[in-house]
Design a protein around this motif. Sequence first.
Motif, PDB file in Angstrom:
ATOM      1  N   ALA A  60     -25.903  18.700  -2.178  1.00  0.00           N
ATOM      2  CA  ALA A  60     -26.868  19.286  -1.705  1.00  0.00           C
ATOM      3  C   ALA A  60     -26.786  20.740  -1.823  1.00  0.00           C
ATOM      4  N   ASP A  61     -25.757  21.349  -1.858  1.00  0.00           N
ATOM      5  CA  ASP A  61     -25.568  22.638  -2.363  1.00  0.00           C
ATOM      6  C   ASP A  61     -25.818  23.079  -3.484  1.00  0.00           C
ATOM      7  N   ARG A  62     -25.610  22.197  -4.392  1.00  0.00           N
ATOM      8  CA  ARG A  62     -26.065  22.583  -5.788  1.00  0.00           C
ATOM      9  C   ARG A  62     -27.615  22.484  -5.927  1.00  0.00           C
ATOM     10  N   LEU A  63     -28.291  21.619  -5.397  1.00  0.00           N
ATOM     11  CA  LEU A  63     -29.794  21.429  -5.209  1.00  0.00           C
ATOM     12  C   LEU A  63     -30.519  22.664  -4.633  1.00  0.00           C
ATOM     13  N   GLU A  64     -29.788  23.298  -3.509  1.00  0.00           N
ATOM     14  CA  GLU A  64     -30.318  24.124  -3.034  1.00  0.00           C
ATOM     15  C   GLU A  64     -29.962  25.585  -4.010  1.00  0.00           C
ATOM     16  N   LEU A  65     -28.989  25.741  -4.601  1.00  0.00           N
ATOM     17  CA  LEU A  65     -28.518  26.675  -5.676  1.00  0.00           C
ATOM     18  C   LEU A  65     -29.533  26.698  -6.872  1.00  0.00           C
ATOM     19  N   ASP A  66     -29.785  25.390  -7.424  1.00  0.00           N
ATOM     20  CA  ASP A  66     -30.875  25.142  -8.482  1.00  0.00           C
ATOM     21  C   ASP A  66     -32.078  25.729  -7.945  1.00  0.00           C
ATOM     22  N   ALA A  67     -32.543  25.277  -6.875  1.00  0.00           N
ATOM     23  CA  ALA A  67     -33.862  25.814  -6.364  1.00  0.00           C
ATOM     24  C   ALA A  67     -34.008  27.312  -6.539  1.00  0.00           C
ATOM     25  N   ILE A  68     -32.859  27.959  -5.851  1.00  0.00           N
ATOM     26  CA  ILE A  68     -32.744  29.515  -5.926  1.00  0.00           C
ATOM     27  C   ILE A  68     -33.004  29.877  -7.248  1.00  0.00           C
ATOM     28  N   LEU A  69     -32.155  29.435  -8.161  1.00  0.00           N
ATOM     29  CA  LEU A  69     -31.879  29.925  -9.668  1.00  0.00           C
ATOM     30  C   LEU A  69     -33.290  29.631 -10.200  1.00  0.00           C
ATOM     31  N   SER A  70     -34.095  28.717 -10.009  1.00  0.00           N
ATOM     32  CA  SER A  70     -35.506  28.315 -10.595  1.00  0.00           C
ATOM     33  C   SER A  70     -36.248  29.266 -10.575  1.00  0.00           C
ATOM     34  N   ARG A  71     -36.212  30.211  -9.443  1.00  0.00           N
ATOM     35  CA  ARG A  71     -37.173  31.016  -9.086  1.00  0.00           C
ATOM     36  C   ARG A  71     -37.047  32.491 -10.073  1.00  0.00           C
ATOM     37  N   HIS A  72     -36.047  32.385 -10.750  1.00  0.00           N
ATOM     38  CA  HIS A  72     -35.638  33.683 -11.466  1.00  0.00           C
ATOM     39  C   HIS A  72     -35.660  33.075 -13.217  1.00  0.00           C
ATOM     40  N   SER A  73     -35.836  34.288 -13.970  1.00  0.00           N
ATOM     41  CA  SER A  73     -35.810  33.626 -15.353  1.00  0.00           C
ATOM     42  C   SER A  73     -34.156  33.427 -15.973  1.00  0.00           C
ATOM     43  N   ILE A  74     -34.510  32.839 -17.013  1.00  0.00           N
ATOM     44  CA  ILE A  74     -33.130  32.163 -17.499  1.00  0.00           C
ATOM     45  C   ILE A  74     -32.302  33.589 -17.807  1.00  0.00           C
ATOM     46  N   GLU A  75     -32.769  34.690 -18.271  1.00  0.00           N
ATOM     47  CA  GLU A  75     -31.807  35.785 -18.688  1.00  0.00           C
ATOM     48  C   GLU A  75     -31.329  36.375 -17.467  1.00  0.00           C
ATOM     49  N   GLU A  76     -32.043  36.298 -16.290  1.00  0.00           N
ATOM     50  CA  GLU A  76     -31.469  36.822 -14.945  1.00  0.00           C
ATOM     51  C   GLU A  76     -30.486  35.779 -14.554  1.00  0.00           C
ATOM     52  N   THR A  77     -30.374  34.778 -14.919  1.00  0.00           N
ATOM     53  CA  THR A  77     -29.474  33.614 -14.195  1.00  0.00           C
ATOM     54  C   THR A  77     -28.506  33.174 -15.104  1.00  0.00           C
ATOM     55  N   ALA A  78     -28.513  33.656 -16.426  1.00  0.00           N
ATOM     56  CA  ALA A  78     -27.438  33.055 -17.675  1.00  0.00           C
ATOM     57  C   ALA A  78     -26.111  32.948 -16.924  1.00  0.00           C
ATOM     58  N   GLU A  79     -25.880  34.417 -16.490  1.00  0.00           N
ATOM     59  CA  GLU A  79     -24.332  34.325 -16.133  1.00  0.00           C
ATOM     60  C   GLU A  79     -23.988  33.404 -15.005  1.00  0.00           C
ATOM     61  N   ILE A  80     -24.886  33.197 -14.017  1.00  0.00           N
ATOM     62  CA  ILE A  80     -24.391  32.314 -13.010  1.00  0.00           C
ATOM     63  C   ILE A  80     -24.514  30.883 -13.549  1.00  0.00           C
ATOM     64  N   ARG A  81     -25.380  30.478 -14.136  1.00  0.00           N
ATOM     65  CA  ARG A  81     -25.572  29.157 -14.864  1.00  0.00           C
ATOM     66  C   ARG A  81     -24.253  28.895 -15.691  1.00  0.00           C
ATOM     67  N   HIS A  82     -23.805  29.819 -16.559  1.00  0.00           N
ATOM     68  CA  HIS A  82     -22.506  29.844 -17.233  1.00  0.00           C
ATOM     69  C   HIS A  82     -21.397  29.464 -16.457  1.00  0.00           C
ATOM     70  N   VAL A  83     -21.193  30.211 -15.301  1.00  0.00           N
ATOM     71  CA  VAL A  83     -20.090  30.026 -14.340  1.00  0.00           C
ATOM     72  C   VAL A  83     -20.154  28.638 -13.694  1.00  0.00           C
ATOM     73  N   LEU A  84     -21.516  28.162 -13.477  1.00  0.00           N
ATOM     74  CA  LEU A  84     -21.541  27.101 -12.739  1.00  0.00           C
ATOM     75  C   LEU A  84     -21.100  25.882 -13.665  1.00  0.00           C
ATOM     76  N   ALA A  85     -21.376  26.095 -15.111  1.00  0.00           N
ATOM     77  CA  ALA A  85     -20.829  24.943 -16.139  1.00  0.00           C
ATOM     78  C   ALA A  85     -19.557  25.070 -16.333  1.00  0.00           C
ATOM     79  N   VAL A  86     -18.724  25.999 -16.462  1.00  0.00           N
ATOM     80  CA  VAL A  86     -17.508  26.196 -16.270  1.00  0.00           C
ATOM     81  C   VAL A  86     -16.742  25.383 -15.239  1.00  0.00           C
TER      82      VAL A  86
END
Length: 80
Positions: free
Chosen positions: A48-74
């Motif tokens: 549920a936390d990750r779905l909420e975070l994904d919803a928040i991130l989807s409101r922003h561009s890939i460039e804006e969220t790249a670092e956060i997405r990378h950290v989540l992948a790690v």
Amino acid sequence: MAQHAHTPEVVPASPLFSELREQLAERRAARKARRELERELAHYSSAADRLELDAILSRHSIEETAEIRHVLAVIDAKAA
């Protein structure tokens, strides 16, 4: 035989040395910020936390969220 104390010459800092010190300080600050981001994002561990975070991130561009997405992948890779 008497020993003479050698006093090292004081050499003014070169621009290159100053630039290297500044770059090292910036890298340390970036690593510290990255570790802090990793700690904060580690709290988003449930589905549920990750779905909420994904919803928040989807409101922003890939460039804006790249670092956060990378950290989540790690974080995901470490958990696997």
